[in-house]
Design a protein around this motif. Structure first.
Motif, PDB file in Angstrom:
ATOM      1  N   LEU A  40       2.351  -8.588   4.107  1.00 24.39           N
ATOM      2  CA  LEU A  40       3.204  -9.250   3.408  1.00 24.39           C
ATOM      3  C   LEU A  40       3.396 -10.609   3.465  1.00 24.39           C
ATOM      4  CD1 LEU A  40       5.854 -10.034   1.100  1.00 24.39           C
ATOM      5  CD2 LEU A  40       7.188  -8.369   2.215  1.00 24.39           C
ATOM      6  N   PRO A  41       3.722 -11.339   5.379  1.00 28.18           N
ATOM      7  CA  PRO A  41       4.035 -12.089   5.663  1.00 28.18           C
ATOM      8  C   PRO A  41       2.465 -13.145   5.469  1.00 28.18           C
ATOM      9  CG  PRO A  41       4.566 -10.683   7.231  1.00 28.18           C
ATOM     10  CD  PRO A  41       3.601 -10.205   6.227  1.00 28.18           C
ATOM     11  N   ALA A  42       1.622 -12.646   5.390  1.00 25.83           N
ATOM     12  CA  ALA A  42       0.176 -14.108   4.965  1.00 25.83           C
ATOM     13  C   ALA A  42       0.008 -13.800   3.789  1.00 25.83           C
ATOM     14  CB  ALA A  42      -0.641 -12.498   6.059  1.00 25.83           C
ATOM     15  N   ALA A  43       0.546 -12.781   3.066  1.00 24.66           N
ATOM     16  CA  ALA A  43       0.572 -12.680   1.889  1.00 24.66           C
ATOM     17  C   ALA A  43       1.024 -13.688   1.215  1.00 24.66           C
ATOM     18  CB  ALA A  43       0.154 -11.069   0.805  1.00 24.66           C
ATOM     19  N   LEU A  44       2.583 -13.754   1.603  1.00 23.27           N
ATOM     20  CA  LEU A  44       3.119 -15.087   1.054  1.00 23.27           C
ATOM     21  C   LEU A  44       2.985 -16.248   1.532  1.00 23.27           C
ATOM     22  CD1 LEU A  44       6.590 -13.163   1.997  1.00 23.27           C
ATOM     23  CD2 LEU A  44       5.549 -13.597  -0.520  1.00 23.27           C
ATOM     24  N   LEU A  45       2.469 -16.219   2.694  1.00 18.43           N
ATOM     25  CA  LEU A  45       1.317 -17.382   3.076  1.00 18.43           C
ATOM     26  C   LEU A  45       0.271 -18.079   2.261  1.00 18.43           C
ATOM     27  CD1 LEU A  45       1.890 -20.305   4.875  1.00 18.43           C
ATOM     28  CD2 LEU A  45       0.806 -18.889   6.709  1.00 18.43           C
ATOM     29  N   PHE A  46      -0.038 -17.863   2.396  1.00 18.31           N
ATOM     30  CA  PHE A  46      -1.906 -17.209   1.672  1.00 18.31           C
ATOM     31  C   PHE A  46      -1.466 -17.639   0.201  1.00 18.31           C
ATOM     32  CE2 PHE A  46      -3.142 -16.646   5.461  1.00 18.31           C
ATOM     33  CZ  PHE A  46      -3.568 -17.803   6.667  1.00 18.31           C
ATOM     34  N   GLY A  47      -0.649 -16.997  -0.353  1.00 18.28           N
ATOM     35  CA  GLY A  47      -1.054 -16.383  -2.128  1.00 18.28           C
ATOM     36  C   GLY A  47       1.001 -17.095  -2.720  1.00 18.28           C
ATOM     37  N   GLY A  48       1.371 -17.199  -2.380  1.00 18.51           N
ATOM     38  CA  GLY A  48       2.174 -17.246  -2.782  1.00 18.51           C
ATOM     39  C   GLY A  48       3.854 -15.610  -3.461  1.00 18.51           C
ATOM     40  N   ASN A  49       4.382 -15.869  -4.117  1.00 15.41           N
ATOM     41  CA  ASN A  49       5.293 -15.210  -4.098  1.00 15.41           C
ATOM     42  C   ASN A  49       5.155 -14.600  -4.926  1.00 15.41           C
ATOM     43  OD1 ASN A  49       6.327 -16.502  -2.364  1.00 15.41           O
ATOM     44  ND2 ASN A  49       8.526 -17.674  -3.694  1.00 15.41           N
ATOM     45  N   GLY A  50       3.442 -14.324  -5.692  1.00 12.11           N
ATOM     46  CA  GLY A  50       3.345 -13.240  -6.376  1.00 12.11           C
ATOM     47  C   GLY A  50       3.163 -12.287  -5.435  1.00 12.11           C
ATOM     48  N   PHE A  51       3.175 -11.637  -4.955  1.00 16.67           N
ATOM     49  CA  PHE A  51       2.762 -10.219  -4.203  1.00 16.67           C
ATOM     50  C   PHE A  51       3.329  -9.311  -4.911  1.00 16.67           C
ATOM     51  CE2 PHE A  51       1.959  -7.866  -0.115  1.00 16.67           C
ATOM     52  CZ  PHE A  51       0.813  -7.451  -0.415  1.00 16.67           C
ATOM     53  N   PRO A  52       4.752  -9.074  -5.035  1.00 13.57           N
ATOM     54  CA  PRO A  52       5.617  -6.899  -5.912  1.00 13.57           C
ATOM     55  C   PRO A  52       4.279  -7.632  -7.322  1.00 13.57           C
ATOM     56  CG  PRO A  52       6.897  -9.150  -5.122  1.00 13.57           C
ATOM     57  CD  PRO A  52       5.859  -9.881  -5.098  1.00 13.57           C
ATOM     58  N   GLY A  53       4.174  -8.666  -8.067  1.00 13.96           N
ATOM     59  CA  GLY A  53       3.715  -8.142  -8.968  1.00 13.96           C
ATOM     60  C   GLY A  53       1.818  -7.837  -9.031  1.00 13.96           C
ATOM     61  N   ALA A  54       1.278  -8.140  -7.575  1.00 13.93           N
ATOM     62  CA  ALA A  54       0.212  -8.159  -7.552  1.00 13.93           C
ATOM     63  C   ALA A  54      -0.077  -6.720  -6.853  1.00 13.93           C
ATOM     64  CB  ALA A  54      -0.829  -8.991  -6.164  1.00 13.93           C
ATOM     65  N   MET A  55       0.733  -5.930  -6.610  1.00 17.93           N
ATOM     66  CA  MET A  55       0.988  -4.380  -5.695  1.00 17.93           C
ATOM     67  C   MET A  55       1.023  -3.923  -7.366  1.00 17.93           C
ATOM     68  SD  MET A  55       1.319  -3.831  -3.046  1.00 17.93           S
ATOM     69  CE  MET A  55       1.888  -4.571  -1.294  1.00 17.93           C
ATOM     70  N   ILE A  56       1.786  -4.293  -8.471  1.00 18.62           N
ATOM     71  CA  ILE A  56       1.808  -3.408  -9.240  1.00 18.62           C
ATOM     72  C   ILE A  56       0.501  -3.773 -10.460  1.00 18.62           C
ATOM     73  CG2 ILE A  56       2.840  -3.379 -12.078  1.00 18.62           C
ATOM     74  CD1 ILE A  56       4.943  -2.252 -10.158  1.00 18.62           C
ATOM     75  N   LEU A  57      -0.759  -5.039 -10.333  1.00 25.75           N
ATOM     76  CA  LEU A  57      -1.708  -4.384 -11.088  1.00 25.75           C
ATOM     77  C   LEU A  57      -2.590  -4.285 -10.220  1.00 25.75           C
ATOM     78  CD1 LEU A  57      -3.120  -6.370 -13.221  1.00 25.75           C
ATOM     79  CD2 LEU A  57      -3.391  -8.222 -10.954  1.00 25.75           C
ATOM     80  N   ALA A  58      -2.493  -4.094  -8.988  1.00 25.34           N
ATOM     81  CA  ALA A  58      -3.053  -3.407  -8.033  1.00 25.34           C
ATOM     82  C   ALA A  58      -3.087  -2.142  -8.284  1.00 25.34           C
ATOM     83  CB  ALA A  58      -3.978  -3.859  -6.984  1.00 25.34           C
ATOM     84  N   ALA A 247       3.010   1.613  -5.603  1.00 21.86           N
ATOM     85  CA  ALA A 247       3.401   0.870  -6.264  1.00 21.86           C
ATOM     86  C   ALA A 247       5.209   0.113  -6.359  1.00 21.86           C
ATOM     87  CB  ALA A 247       2.575   1.157  -7.899  1.00 21.86           C
ATOM     88  N   LEU A 248       5.009   1.320  -6.907  1.00 24.82           N
ATOM     89  CA  LEU A 248       6.631   0.538  -7.054  1.00 24.82           C
ATOM     90  C   LEU A 248       7.333   0.716  -6.058  1.00 24.82           C
ATOM     91  CD1 LEU A 248       8.024   4.025  -9.607  1.00 24.82           C
ATOM     92  CD2 LEU A 248       7.307   1.479 -10.342  1.00 24.82           C
ATOM     93  N   PHE A 249       7.215   1.435  -4.893  1.00 23.33           N
ATOM     94  CA  PHE A 249       8.196   0.949  -3.586  1.00 23.33           C
ATOM     95  C   PHE A 249       7.020  -0.005  -3.297  1.00 23.33           C
ATOM     96  CE2 PHE A 249       7.740   0.511   1.274  1.00 23.33           C
ATOM     97  CZ  PHE A 249       8.908   1.445   1.449  1.00 23.33           C
ATOM     98  N   TYR A 250       5.836  -0.448  -2.834  1.00 28.97           N
ATOM     99  CA  TYR A 250       5.778  -2.296  -2.672  1.00 28.97           C
ATOM    100  C   TYR A 250       6.232  -3.594  -3.649  1.00 28.97           C
ATOM    101  CZ  TYR A 250       2.674   0.405   0.276  1.00 28.97           C
ATOM    102  OH  TYR A 250       1.468   0.208   1.148  1.00 28.97           O
ATOM    103  N   ALA A 251       6.247  -3.248  -5.030  1.00 29.42           N
ATOM    104  CA  ALA A 251       6.884  -4.280  -6.217  1.00 29.42           C
ATOM    105  C   ALA A 251       8.211  -4.084  -5.396  1.00 29.42           C
ATOM    106  CB  ALA A 251       6.577  -3.703  -7.416  1.00 29.42           C
ATOM    107  N   PHE A 252       8.775  -2.828  -5.878  1.00 32.08           N
ATOM    108  CA  PHE A 252      10.657  -2.835  -5.106  1.00 32.08           C
ATOM    109  C   PHE A 252      11.364  -3.934  -3.796  1.00 32.08           C
ATOM    110  CE2 PHE A 252      14.598  -0.928  -2.745  1.00 32.08           C
ATOM    111  CZ  PHE A 252      15.265  -1.112  -4.445  1.00 32.08           C
ATOM    112  N   THR A 253      10.440  -3.126  -2.498  1.00 32.25           N
ATOM    113  CA  THR A 253      10.786  -3.604  -1.128  1.00 32.25           C
ATOM    114  C   THR A 253      10.382  -4.874  -0.951  1.00 32.25           C
ATOM    115  OG1 THR A 253       8.622  -2.431  -0.562  1.00 32.25           O
ATOM    116  CG2 THR A 253      10.555  -1.460  -0.308  1.00 32.25           C
ATOM    117  N   THR A 254       8.940  -5.385  -1.377  1.00 36.02           N
ATOM    118  CA  THR A 254       8.660  -6.850  -1.590  1.00 36.02           C
ATOM    119  C   THR A 254       9.406  -7.252  -1.914  1.00 36.02           C
ATOM    120  OG1 THR A 254       6.869  -6.890  -3.010  1.00 36.02           O
ATOM    121  CG2 THR A 254       5.754  -6.043  -0.795  1.00 36.02           C
TER     122      THR A 254
END
Length: 477
Positions: A40-58, A247-254
């Protein structure tokens, strides 16, 4: 009435592990706590705040793959899942190639977790107990524990993983729920879930690298096909439950972790040199320092659960390839008393022991010198194998859908194949996000996947010419 359990030297124990046991293996392999604290920290730093959506997409891409993958599992029950699926769907040469790629990826990932257990074990005991224990002590203790579990039946490991998994999921959920209840400095926003943030943002490629990496090992459901209770039902259910839960767990918690500091506040935090401490800072703010101590200790057990899941998968792949004669046949013999693939497991233990000792003697850093390289190479190899397996599903059902509808065995697998192959390309293009190393080292870490695949193709040609009868019997067990 209890299910009958049987075993033979050439087979694993049947009717031993149920749907929830398989789910525990798969979700533990994904290591939810390590994703929150590590990715999560590296994803937020290099990719922005779209990590929850990326989790749903994956997760959506993997569900498309899972539709055909689980349909095929009803017709092909082999503990060397990808090997058997690709062989039956695309032919023996690519099947052998994927067998070597998958086995190598699982082994590399297992080795990375030995390094990570040592690294975080040293940090956790230092911060929580004030004791400086060398990293390799934790790695060796984990190795001994894995050795002991290798002598037991598969359901013993499933029960242990269940306990560890519940603990790590619980602490993440508690932090997330309290963060949402307390409220954040900024209002709620759907921006982290939009395609603009998850797919079209400048750092979206990096987000997808970490997102697909967060589901590693979900395909392990099929690895237990020979040991599952009612595999025709338990394997599909376990696969869907695992992927949907993750998918739901990662999206919700991130989302909740970002909401705790605010979306702009989160980006402000991760732009500092202490960005890796973001999840712990959230836990400390929301619950207090006691939550940080618990998270640090549970990271170690989370990596152990992850290691056990990948060790089990590696041993079963090695067992399957030994039984087929693609590796020494002695590896394809199970233990009489428990039906566990003990010989294959012992080979993996020896490999890990040698690697740990070499790293210890050479004073290699367990994180930068052992874990990162093996993890990155394993991720690339496994996503590649998933993509080829998705194509194999299309090949298997091309002439005969075997009673399944067109969506399950044609349309969804095709979408999954496109998504996974695209994901592998994205991972290769953004490989530095996984390693932080230079182009030369990154190239050396990416090369094993295509090299092993090509080696498998060549080996298949040699085997066909020298032992045509053996060649024709591959993946029929």
């Amino acid at each position: 009435m209890s299910q009958e359990t049987t075993a033979s030297p050439k087979g694993l124990v049947k009717n031993r592990v149920g749907m929830w046991g398989i789910v525990f293996f798969v979700v533990s392999a994904a290591a939810p706590l390590t994703v929150i604290t590590g990715s999560l920290p590296a994803a937020l730093l290099f990719g922005g705040n779209g990590f929850p959506g990326a989790m749903i997409l994956a997760g959506t891409v993997l569900l498309c793959f899972a539709a055909g993958f689980t349909a095929m599992s009803q017709h092909v029950k082999n503990t060397g899942a990808f090997y058997a699926y690709v062989t039956r769907g695309l032919g023996r040469p690519p099947g052998i190639g994927i067998a070597f790629v998958t086995l190598a990826s699982y082994i590399l990932l297992s080795l990375s977790f030995y390094g990570l257990i040592g690294f975080f074990g040293n940090i956790a005991f230092g911060q929580v107990f004030g004791i400086d224990v060398p990293w390799y002590v934790f790695s060796l203790v984990a190795l001994v524990a894995i050795l002991g579990l290798s002598y037991r039946q598969v359901d013993v490991g499933a029960k242990l993983l269940g306990v560890l998994l519940v603990a790590e999921v619980a602490i993440i959920l508690v932090v997330s729920i309290v963060a949402l209840v307390n409220g954040g400095p900024e209002p709620h926003s759907i921006a982290p879930f939009t395609l603009d943030s998850a797919l079209f943002a400048p750092g979206a490629g990096i987000l997808l690298v970490f997102a697909f990496g967060a589901y590693l090992g979900f395909e392990g459901t099929a690895v237990y096909a020979e040991e599952a209770i009612k595999p025709e039902k338990s394997i599909p259910k376990a696969t869907y439950v695992a992927v949907i839960f993750l998918a739901l767990f990662y999206a919700f918690t991130t989302y909740a972790f970002m909401y705790a500091f605010g979306f702009e506040g989160t980006q402000g935090f991760v732009q500092t040199e202490d960005f890796t401490m973001f999840p712990f800072a959230v836990a400390s703010t929301v619950l207090g320092d006691w939550a940080v101590s618990i998270m640090l200790l549970l990271i170690v057990t989370s990596f152990f659960a992850c290691l056990l899941a990948f060790h089990n998968a590696s041993a079963r792949y090695m067992f399957s390839l030994g039984r087929e004669g693609l590796l020494p046949r002695s590896l394809g013999v199970s233990r009489d008393k428990t039906g566990s693939p003990l010989r294959a497991a012992l080979v993996l233990i020896v490999i890990a022991f040698v690697v740990i000792v070499i790293a210890m003697v050479a004073q290699v850093d367990p994180y930068t010198g052992l874990a990162i390289q093996t993890y990155a190479a394993g991720v690339a190899g496994l996503v590649f194998a998933q993509g080829i397996a998705a194509l194999a599903v299309l090949g298997f059902f091309r002439k005969d859908r075997r009673g399944h509808n067109v969506w399950r065995v044609v349309i969804f697998p095709a979408l999954g194949a496109i998504g996974l192959i695209a994901a592998w390309i994205v991972i290769v293009m953004n490989f530095d996000a996984l390693t932080g190393l230079g182009p030369v080292v990154n190239t050396l870490l990416i090369l094993p996947t295509p090299v092993l695949f090509i080696f498998g193709l060549i080996y298949a040609g040699i085997l066909k010419n020298r032992s045509p009868e053996k060649y024709e019997q591959l993946a029929q067990m």
